[in-house]
Design a protein around this motif. Structure first.
Motif: not given
Length: 695
Positions: A100-108, A125-130
Motif C-alpha cells: 500500500x503506497x501512501x503519499x507523504x504530502x497528502x496521505x489519506x 498481508x500488507x506492507x506500507x510504503x510512505x
C-alpha cells in the motif's frame, strides 16, 4: 521454479500516490529495465496505454515480473481512481500480498480508504510504503499517524527517513539497524553508515518497538523477550514474518519512487517477510458437480487450477487471458477445462506478462501470474482447471454502473462496427454495461463514472476506429389519462371511385391503476360490426398507443371498451376499422385529461453520518422523497425515490457533495405524473426536437 521462491503482490493506493513510479523503480533496480521509467515523462512501461499517458493515471491493471535475491516476484500495478476500482478489486482477489503506497504530502484521501478496504476484505498481508519523502510538505510522522488512525491497523516502522523534503537523502533500516545514504543519480545505489546522532534516540526506540512486535508473534520468543533476553537477528526475522503474514501488524517503510530511494529495502521486505503461496494456505472453491466446497493445495503436485482475472484484446493479435495459478503445474501445449463454461480450452504457449508484452516460459507453478493466448470461450472471472479435477473459484462482486450515456455513432461505418467493438471492450472491462433502449432506440453505455465512460470512448476510437458522440439518454416518458371519456365515436369514410372505405367505432375510454398497462374489452351486441373486424380494432388501438397526443410518448394504463359501431357490406375492411380505431383512440385520449408520466428511481445511498443532512437536503431539491434511513458501520443508508430526470448525473453530484465518500445504487421503481409546469417544458422541448428531426 519452487513455489516457495514465488511472491506476488498487488499495488494499492489513492490516485496520485506514486505507486506506478515506485513499481518502475523496482523493475529498474531488478535490472528489468535499463533506465528508470517516469510516469510524468510518459515513458512508463506499466502505464503504456495512450489513455493512461494522456491522463497521467493508471486505468488498467498492469502485470510484470522480476527476480530479486533468487526469488521470482510478480507485481500488479492497479488504478487508484474510483472509476477503475474493479481493476484493483480483481487484482486484490488473486494476490497473496499487498503493497500500500501512501503519499507523504497528502496521505489519506477517500480513495485511500476505499483501496485499503480491499486489504481487509481479502485478508492480505500488507506492507506500507510512505512515498514522495523528497516532496515539499512531506511529513513521515504525520503520514504514519494518518494511515494508522484511518485504517485502524497496527503499524510497525521498519525504516525512518533521514531528512525530509529537499533534505531527504536516505533512510534508517531498523531491521539491520544501519543508515542507508543514497546517491543523487536515481540509480538506487547507497552507502551504509552510522545512524545520525540526532536520530539515534528515536531509532533505538522504534527498533525496540519492532523487536517487541516480533516477539509477540511467537510464544517462545515472547517468553524470551519478557525475561529480558536479547533476540537474535534470525529470531527477530522469524517473529516479524509470522506477524506480517498473519496480518497481526503492518510494516512501514519509506522513500521516493521518483528518486529511487528506499526501494531496495521494500524489495528485501517482500522477499523475506511477505507470504508465499504455501503460507497463504489451501485455496477454497466449489466442486461444479456437487456444489460442495473443495480446497486446492498450492503445490506443484496438486491438480492444476487458475483464475482468470483480466482479459486483454488486441485488434490484431486477439484475446489474451491473464490468470493467477493457484495449484499444480501448467506447461505448454495442454488442455485446461473452463469450468464455468464446461468447455475444454486447448492452448499452445504459456507466457508471463511484462507490461505491454509477454515472455514465453516452460512451466508455471502456484503463485505465478500467467497469460494464455486465444482461448476460445474464456472470459474474466472464469476458472481453468485440470479436466480430471474441476473446481470453480468465486468471482468477486463487481461495482455496479452509476452513470449512463447514449452513444451516437458519427458515420454509417461507425454504426456498423460499434456493436462488435463494444462487445470486445466489455470482455476487457466487465464493469461496462451496454444495452439498447427499445423505446427510445438509443444505444446506452453505462460505467463507473465520467472518466470511465470517456476512457472507454477513447479506446473505442483508438483500438477499433469507431468514433461516437455522447449525450444524456432520453427519458422514457409515458402518457396516460386522468379522466374517463364515454361514448367516443369516430367514422372513417372514404370514397374515391370504385370500392370505398367505411368503418365506425364507438369507445368508452377510462384510466387504469398505475402499472396496469392496457386492457381491451369487446362488448359488442348485435351485428352492427362483424366480429372478424375486432382484431383489427384492437391492433389499431395498440398502434395508436405508441404515440400519445401530448408529446408523442407511449400511452399506458388505459382501458378501451369497444361496445358498438357500424359497417358496410362492401366498403368495410380490416384496414378501415384499424384506421377508425386509431383516430377514435386519439380523439378520446385527447378529451380525457391526458398527462405525462416520468420514471421514478429507487436510490439507496450510503454516506458518512456527517454528510447525511446535506444529502437529504439535496434529494428534496431534486423532487425526491426520503423513505427511511438505517445506520450501518458508522454510515447512514438513505433510501429515497427520485425522478430519473433529476439523477442522470447523480454519481458526479454525490461525489462532489460528499468529497467522494458517498456511494449509491439505483433501480427503477415506478411511474408518476409530472408536475404541470414541468410537463409544459417537456412538451415544448419534445416538439422542438421533433421539428429539428423533420428538417
Amino acid at each position: 521454479m519452487e513455489v516457495g521462491k514465488v511472491r506476488n503482490f498487488v499495488f494499492l493506493a489513492q490516485s496520485g500516490a506514486g505507486k506506478t513510479q515506485l513499481a518502475e523503480a523496482m523493475l529498474f533496480l531488478a535490472g528489468v529495465t535499463k533506465r528508470l521509467g517516469k510516469v510524468d515523462d510518459g515513458n512508463s512501461i506499466l502505464d503504456f496505454e495512450p489513455e493512461e499517458q494522456k491522463r497521467r493515471i493508471t486505468i488498467s491493471t498492469s502485470v510484470h515480473h522480476f527476480g530479486w535475491k533468487k526469488h521470482l516476484l510478480f507485481l500488479m500495478d492497479t488504478p487508484g481512481e474510483d472509476n477503475f476500482q474493479a481493476e484493483a478489486r480483481l487484482a486484490a482477489r488473486v494476490a497473496d500480498n499487498a503493497v500500500f503506497v501512501v503519499d507523504a504530502t497528502d496521505p489519506v484521501k477517500v480513495q485511500a480508504e476505499k483501496a485499503f478496504s480491499l486489504v481487509k476484505e481479502f485478508n492480505l498481508p500488507c506492507a506500507i510504503f510512505i512515498n514522495k519523502m523528497d516532496r515539499e510538505r512531506a511529513n513521515y510522522d504525520q503520514a504514519l499517524e494518518a494511515v494508522t488512525n484511518a485504517f485502524g491497523i497496527r503499524t510497525v516502522p521498519v525504516a525512518i527517513p533521514i531528512g525530509q523534503e529537499a533534505d531527504f537523502k536516505g533512510i534508517i533500516d531498523l531491521i539491520s539497524y544501519k543508515a542507508l545514504l543514497y546517491s543523487d543519480d536515481e540509480s538506487g545505489k547507497f552507502q551504509t553508515g552510522e545512524i545520525p546522532a540526532d536520530l539515534k534516540d528515536r531509532a533505538e526506540e522504534l527498533r525496540a518497538n519492532l523487536i517487541e512486535f516480533a516477539a509477540e508473534s511467537d510464544d517462545e520468543l515472547l517468553e524470551k523477550f519478557l525475561e529480558g533476553e536479547e533476540l537474535s537477528p534470525e529470531e527477530i526475522a522469524t517473529g516479524l514474518k509470522a506477524g506480517i503474514t498473519a496480518g497481526a501488524f503492518v510494516p512501514v517503510c519509506c522513500g521516493s519512487g521518483l528518486k529511487n530511494i528506499g526501494v531496495q529495502l521494500l524489495l528485501d521486505l517482500l522477499v523475506s517477510f511477505m507470504a508465499t503461496p504455501e503460507e497463504r494456505g489451501p485455496v477454497k472453491g466449489k466442486n461444479p458437480a456437487s456444489g460442495e466446497e473443495e480446497e486446492r493445495e498450492p503445490t506443484g503436485e496438486a491438480p492444476a487450477s487458475a483464475f482468470v482475472f483480466k482479459t486483454l484484446i488486441d485488434p490484431y493479435a486477439g484475446r489474451l487471458s491473464i490468470a493467477r495459478v493457484y495449484s499444480g503445474t501448467i506447461k505448454p501445449d495442454g488442455i485446461l477445462l473452463n469450468v464455468n463454461k464446461d468447455f475444454q480450452e486447448r492452448y499452445s504457449n504459456v507466457f508471463v506478462p511484462e507490461g505491454k508484452g509477454q515472455k514465453q516460459i516452460s512451466e508455471a507453478v502456484a503463485g505465478m501470474i500467467i497469460a494464455l493466448a486465444k482461448l476460445a470461450e474464456t472470459r474474466t472471472g472464469d476458472t481453468l482447471s485440470d479436466p480430471k479435477a474441476p473446481i470453480v473459484y468465486p468471482m468477486p462482486e463487481m461495482p455496479h454502473p452509476v452513470i449512463t450515456y447514449a452513444v451516437h455513432p458519427k458515420t454509417r461505418q461507425d454504426e456498423e462496427k460499434i456493436a462488435a467493438a463494444l462487445a470486445k471492450l466489455q470482455e476487457e472491462d466487465p464493469t461496462i454495461h451496454v444495452s439498447r433502449d427499445e423505446e427510445t432506440r438509443e444505444l446506452l453505455l453505462s460505467g463507473l463514472g465520467q472518466i470511465h465512460i470517456e476512457a472507454t470512448v477513447d479506446k473505442l476510437k483508438r483500438k477499433y476506429g469507431v468514433d461516437v458522440d455522447l449525450s444524456l439518454p432520453k427519458i422514457p416518458f409515458r402518457e396516460t389519462i386522468k379522466a374517463a371519456k364515454k361514448g367516443v365515436i369516430y367514422r372513417h369514410k372514404k370514397q374515391t371511385g370504385g370500392r370505398g372505405q367505411f368503418a365506425e367505432v364507438h369507445f368508452d375510454i377510462s384510466p387504469l391503476p398505475r402499472g396496469e398497462g392496457f386492457e381491451f374489452e369487446e362488448a359488442l351486441v348485435g351485428m352492427n360490426v362483424p366480429r372478424n373486424f375486432v382484431p383489427a380494432v384492437e391492433k389499431g388501438i395498440r398502434e395508436a398507443m405508441e404515440k400519445g397526443p401530448l408529446a408523442g410518448f407511449p400511452v399506458v394504463d388505459v382501458k378501451v371498451r369497444f361496445y358498438d359501431g357500424k359497417s358496410h357490406e362492401v366498403d368495410s375492411s380490416e384496414m378501415a376499422f384499424k384506421i377508425a380505431a386509431i383516430m377514435c383512440f386519439k380523439k378520446g385520449v385527447s378529451e380525457a385529461n391526458p398527462v405525462i408520466l416520468e420514471p421514478i428511481m429507487e436510490l439507496e445511498i450510503t454516506v458518512p453520518d456527517a454528510y447525511m443532512g446535506d444529502v437529504i437536503g439535496d434529494l428534496n431539491a431534486r423532487r425526491g422523497r426520503v423513505l427511511g434511513m438505517d445506520a450501518k458501520d458508522g454510515s447512514q443508508v438513505i433510501k429515497a425515490q427520485v425522478p430519473l430526470m433529476e439523477v442522470q448525473k447523480y454519481a458526479l453530484d454525490l461525489n462532489a457533495l460528499t468529497g467522494g465518500r458517498g456511494t449509491f445504487t439505483m433501480r427503477f421503481s415506478h411511474y408518476e405524473e409530472v408536475p404541470p409546469a414541468l410537463a409544459e417544458k417537456i412538451i415544448a422541448a419534445t416538439k422542438q426536437e421533433q421539428e429539428k428531426e423533420k428538417k
